[in-house]
Write an enzyme that holds these catalytic residues in place. Structure first.
Site, PDB file in Angstrom:
ATOM      1  N   ASN A  10       0.788  -0.972   0.182  1.00  7.18           N
ATOM      2  CA  ASN A  10       0.435   0.172  -0.332  1.00  7.18           C
ATOM      3  C   ASN A  10       0.831   0.924   0.024  1.00  7.18           C
ATOM      4  O   ASN A  10       1.599   1.265   1.049  1.00  7.18           O
ATOM      5  CB  ASN A  10      -1.259   0.208   1.288  1.00  7.18           C
ATOM      6  N   ARG A  92      -2.695  -2.072  -3.501  1.00  8.13           N
ATOM      7  CA  ARG A  92      -3.407  -0.629  -3.589  1.00  8.13           C
ATOM      8  C   ARG A  92      -3.738  -0.063  -4.642  1.00  8.13           C
ATOM      9  O   ARG A  92      -2.574   1.156  -4.304  1.00  8.13           O
ATOM     10  CB  ARG A  92      -3.858  -0.877  -2.082  1.00  8.13           C
ATOM     11  N   HIS A 181     -12.720   3.668  -1.194  1.00  8.53           N
ATOM     12  CA  HIS A 181     -12.812   2.634   0.735  1.00  8.53           C
ATOM     13  C   HIS A 181     -12.754   1.058  -0.070  1.00  8.53           C
ATOM     14  O   HIS A 181     -13.660   0.044   0.803  1.00  8.53           O
ATOM     15  CB  HIS A 181     -13.558   2.524   2.397  1.00  8.53           C
ATOM     16  N   HIS A 209     -17.354   2.575   7.598  1.00  9.77           N
ATOM     17  CA  HIS A 209     -16.362   2.324   7.880  1.00  9.77           C
ATOM     18  C   HIS A 209     -16.050   3.521   8.294  1.00  9.77           C
ATOM     19  O   HIS A 209     -15.366   5.193   7.779  1.00  9.77           O
ATOM     20  CB  HIS A 209     -15.896   2.833   6.353  1.00  9.77           C
ATOM     21  N   ASN A 212      -9.955   7.480  10.015  1.00 11.41           N
ATOM     22  CA  ASN A 212      -9.079   8.638   9.991  1.00 11.41           C
ATOM     23  C   ASN A 212     -10.177   8.959   9.079  1.00 11.41           C
ATOM     24  O   ASN A 212     -10.988  10.729   8.891  1.00 11.41           O
ATOM     25  CB  ASN A 212      -8.066   9.087  10.169  1.00 11.41           C
ATOM     26  N   ARG A 242     -11.253  15.985   7.095  1.00 10.97           N
ATOM     27  CA  ARG A 242     -11.838  16.307   6.030  1.00 10.97           C
ATOM     28  C   ARG A 242     -13.360  16.826   6.748  1.00 10.97           C
ATOM     29  O   ARG A 242     -14.108  16.184   7.331  1.00 10.97           O
ATOM     30  CB  ARG A 242     -12.361  15.332   5.219  1.00 10.97           C
ATOM     31  N   ASP A 283      -7.990  13.118  16.926  1.00  9.66           N
ATOM     32  CA  ASP A 283      -8.615  11.526  17.164  1.00  9.66           C
ATOM     33  C   ASP A 283     -10.127  11.482  17.541  1.00  9.66           C
ATOM     34  O   ASP A 283      -9.890  12.499  18.995  1.00  9.66           O
ATOM     35  CB  ASP A 283      -7.393  11.391  17.913  1.00  9.66           C
ATOM     36  N   GLY A 333     -11.153   2.494  12.368  1.00  5.51           N
ATOM     37  CA  GLY A 333     -10.831   2.413  13.812  1.00  5.51           C
ATOM     38  C   GLY A 333     -12.138   3.490  14.793  1.00  5.51           C
ATOM     39  O   GLY A 333     -12.025   2.598  16.127  1.00  5.51           O
ATOM     40  N   VAL A 334     -12.697   3.892  14.697  1.00 12.08           N
ATOM     41  CA  VAL A 334     -13.391   4.542  15.081  1.00 12.08           C
ATOM     42  C   VAL A 334     -14.646   3.627  15.647  1.00 12.08           C
ATOM     43  O   VAL A 334     -15.086   3.636  16.095  1.00 12.08           O
ATOM     44  CB  VAL A 334     -14.374   6.081  14.724  1.00 12.08           C
ATOM     45  N   GLY A 335     -15.052   2.522  14.362  1.00 14.90           N
ATOM     46  CA  GLY A 335     -16.663   1.927  14.294  1.00 14.90           C
ATOM     47  C   GLY A 335     -15.914   1.136  14.937  1.00 14.90           C
ATOM     48  O   GLY A 335     -16.880   0.234  15.643  1.00 14.90           O
ATOM     49  N   GLU A 387      -8.394  -4.837   5.480  1.00 17.52           N
ATOM     50  CA  GLU A 387      -7.831  -4.542   3.484  1.00 17.52           C
ATOM     51  C   GLU A 387      -6.703  -5.307   2.688  1.00 17.52           C
ATOM     52  O   GLU A 387      -7.027  -5.968   1.755  1.00 17.52           O
ATOM     53  CB  GLU A 387      -7.950  -2.976   3.260  1.00 17.52           C
TER      54      GLU A 387
HETATM   55  P1  AMP Z   1      -7.916   3.705  10.532  1.00 15.69           P
HETATM   56  O1  AMP Z   1      -7.605   4.646   9.348  1.00 15.69           O
HETATM   57  O2  AMP Z   1      -8.787   2.671  10.266  1.00 15.69           O
HETATM   58  O3  AMP Z   1      -6.551   3.439  11.461  1.00 15.69           O
HETATM   59  O4  AMP Z   1      -8.543   5.040  12.151  1.00 15.69           O
HETATM   60  C1  AMP Z   1      -7.752   5.957  12.830  1.00 15.69           C
HETATM   61  C2  AMP Z   1      -8.958   6.015  13.734  1.00 15.69           C
HETATM   62  O5  AMP Z   1      -9.605   5.764  14.099  1.00 15.69           O
HETATM   63  C3  AMP Z   1      -8.041   7.326  14.545  1.00 15.69           C
HETATM   64  O6  AMP Z   1      -7.998   8.791  14.243  1.00 15.69           O
HETATM   65  C4  AMP Z   1      -8.825   7.596  15.963  1.00 15.69           C
HETATM   66  O7  AMP Z   1      -9.651   8.789  15.610  1.00 15.69           O
HETATM   67  C5  AMP Z   1      -9.881   6.495  15.909  1.00 15.69           C
HETATM   68  N1  AMP Z   1      -9.279   5.508  16.965  1.00 15.69           N
HETATM   69  C6  AMP Z   1      -8.384   4.183  17.152  1.00 15.69           C
HETATM   70  N2  AMP Z   1      -8.899   3.863  18.261  1.00 15.69           N
HETATM   71  C7  AMP Z   1      -9.787   4.354  18.885  1.00 15.69           C
HETATM   72  C8  AMP Z   1     -10.479   3.639  20.218  1.00 15.69           C
HETATM   73  N3  AMP Z   1     -10.334   2.982  20.979  1.00 15.69           N
HETATM   74  N4  AMP Z   1     -11.949   4.764  20.391  1.00 15.69           N
HETATM   75  C9  AMP Z   1     -12.159   5.531  19.193  1.00 15.69           C
HETATM   76  N5  AMP Z   1     -11.073   5.810  18.486  1.00 15.69           N
HETATM   77  C10 AMP Z   1     -10.188   5.230  18.149  1.00 15.69           C
END
Ligand code: AMP
Length: 407
Positions: A10, A92, A181, A209, A212, A242, A283, A333-335, A387
């Site tokens: 990637n 990717r 995505h 999804h 970030n 964004r 974050d 990450g958030v989900g 992914e």
């Molecule tokens: P990703 O792009 O899927 O790697 O997600 C990254 C984002 O997930 C980070 O910027 C955080 O905002 C969020 N994140 C990761 N861990 C947690 C957590 N334990 N609680 C809330 N948000 C999280």
């Protein structure tokens, strides 16, 4: 020896992430990351399975130097690009336009087409191309496959993919909704159906999804029928940095009234908006922490509320698009991690059959899991995305004609 491994690359604008996956046993013999490519010092972290990570800090000028360093590290563990177990490299690629609806074996014509799409993906496709070109030069004996972020969304009906603007202008400049995505939406929608014990072809899913970058999709019987990102990954949900949806006239207004240039507004909407723009933190962990205590809880609360309000609107909209929904799946990450976001996103949607069970929602877990009450009309699930596994699976199937189950 049977070649059962796939190296997934990637290549981002300033980073390269990689994973070596073995499709025979599901193991990952090595994973790694090079960050800050092009800066004064770059960092490479290479992790062979079951052994400690190795880190290197040195200048890495470009993707060519980066991939050579990756090849060296793999070599040191006997996992190099000439290893007989390596079946293919899967890349990717962010933008595949309308042409690439499936994973595609890379040749000169494919490279030229990815290059032709640079104007619609100026941030991503050049880095993806640099990675592919270097990998082809380093391993000309291996089949290399491009897996496109847009491919899963190419099934969207024309009325969902079109913007209501002058058709001649739109066609001349390829202005339409592509979605991104897609590898994650494909994987998660399939896994969500599996979790319910149903076939993807018989299941309607809303995938959220939330990383970030964030996007939603409506998946009807295994095929994407709408998604929230558009010409670029800027449209749709509120994200880390964004804005997601804004009135396009915001751009004219800022040009005329604030004297901002198009490039400045591009940076504003892509890098200084979303959660970051609303409260100073991109974050979600920080946003949730600040909401609980701290002098500036109010800004964090507002950012959370704007984020969740948009999410709820998309869930409602995709209910309307799908007619019947079997499962709403949270990922990224958030989900996967933020129980308060999941709870707030479905609160008030009981009329659509949606609810989360507080205990299930709060419980931690690694795998796919249901968080709705057992009696719920619509299932709500957390499905960790993967992914790399999806890219490896598609690459392997294409080059060997075998699915992972047959390996
Ligand atoms: P990703 O792009 O899927 O790697 O997600 C990254 C984002 O997930 C980070 O910027 C955080 O905002 C969020 N994140 C990761 N861990 C947690 C957590 N334990 N609680 C809330 N948000 C999280």
């Amino acid at each position: 020896m049977r070649a059962t491994r796939v190296l997934v690359l990637n290549s981002g604008s300033s980073s390269v992430k990689y994973q070596l996956l073995d499709m025979a046993d599901g193991s990952r013999p090595a994973t790694g990351l090079i960050e800050r490519i092009g800066e004064r010092t770059s960092r490479l972290r290479h992790t062979p399975a079951g052994r400690p990570s190795r880190e290197r800090e040195e200048p890495v000028a470009d993707h060519e130097t980066a991939l050579k360093a990756v090849a060296e590290e793999l070599d040191r563990d006997g996992l190099g690009l000439d290893s007989p177990e390596l079946a293919a490299i899967g890349h990717r690629v962010v933008h595949g336009g309308r042409r690439f609806t499936e994973p595609t074996v890379i040749d000169d014509a494919v490279l030229a087409e990815i290059e032709r799409l640079v104007p619609v993906a100026p941030l991503h496709n050049p880095a993806n191309l640099a990675g592919i070109r270097t990998a082809v030069a380093l391993a000309p004996h291996l089949p290399q496959v491009a897996v496109f972020d847009t491919a899963f969304h190419t099934t969207m009906p024309e009325y969902a993919a079109r913007y209501a603007i002058d058709t001649a202008v739109a066609d001349a400049h390829r202005v339409r909704r592509y979605g991104f995505h897609g590898t994650s939406h494909a994987y998660v929608s399939r896994k969500a159906a599996e979790l319910l014990g149903r076939k993807p072809s018989e299941t309607n899913v809303i995938v959220l999804h939330l990383g970030n970058g964030a996007s939603a999709s409506a998946v009807a019987r295994g095929r994407c029928v709408d998604t929230s990102m558009g010409l670029t990954p800027l449209e749709g949900l509120v994200m880390g940095t964004r804005s997601g949806d804004v009135d396009p006239a915001v751009v004219f207004h800022l040009t005329r009234v604030a004297g901002m240039s198009v490039d400045e507004i591009d940076v504003l909407l892509n890098k200084r908006s979303g959660l970051l723009g609303l409260c100073g933190d991109n974050d979600m962990r920080e946003v949730l922490r600040r909401m609980e205590h701290g002098p500036d809880a109010e800004a964090a609360r507002l950012a959370f509320d704007v984020y969740v309000h948009r999410l709820r609107k998309y869930i409602g909209a995709y209910h309307a698009v799908l007619g019947r929904v079997d499962v709403v799946a949270f990922t990224a990450g958030v989900g996967e991690n933020a129980a308060p976001v999941r709870e707030a996103a479905v609160t008030g949607l009981e009329g659509l059959g949606l609810a989360v069970d507080p205990e299930r929602n709060a419980a931690r877990g690694d795998g796919p899991r249901l968080i709705s009450p057992p009696t719920a009309r619509v299932a709500v699930a957390v499905i960790p995305t993967d992914e790399e596994l999806e890219i490896a699976t598609q690459t392997y199937a294409l080059v060997t004609g075998r699915t992972t189950d047959e390996t």
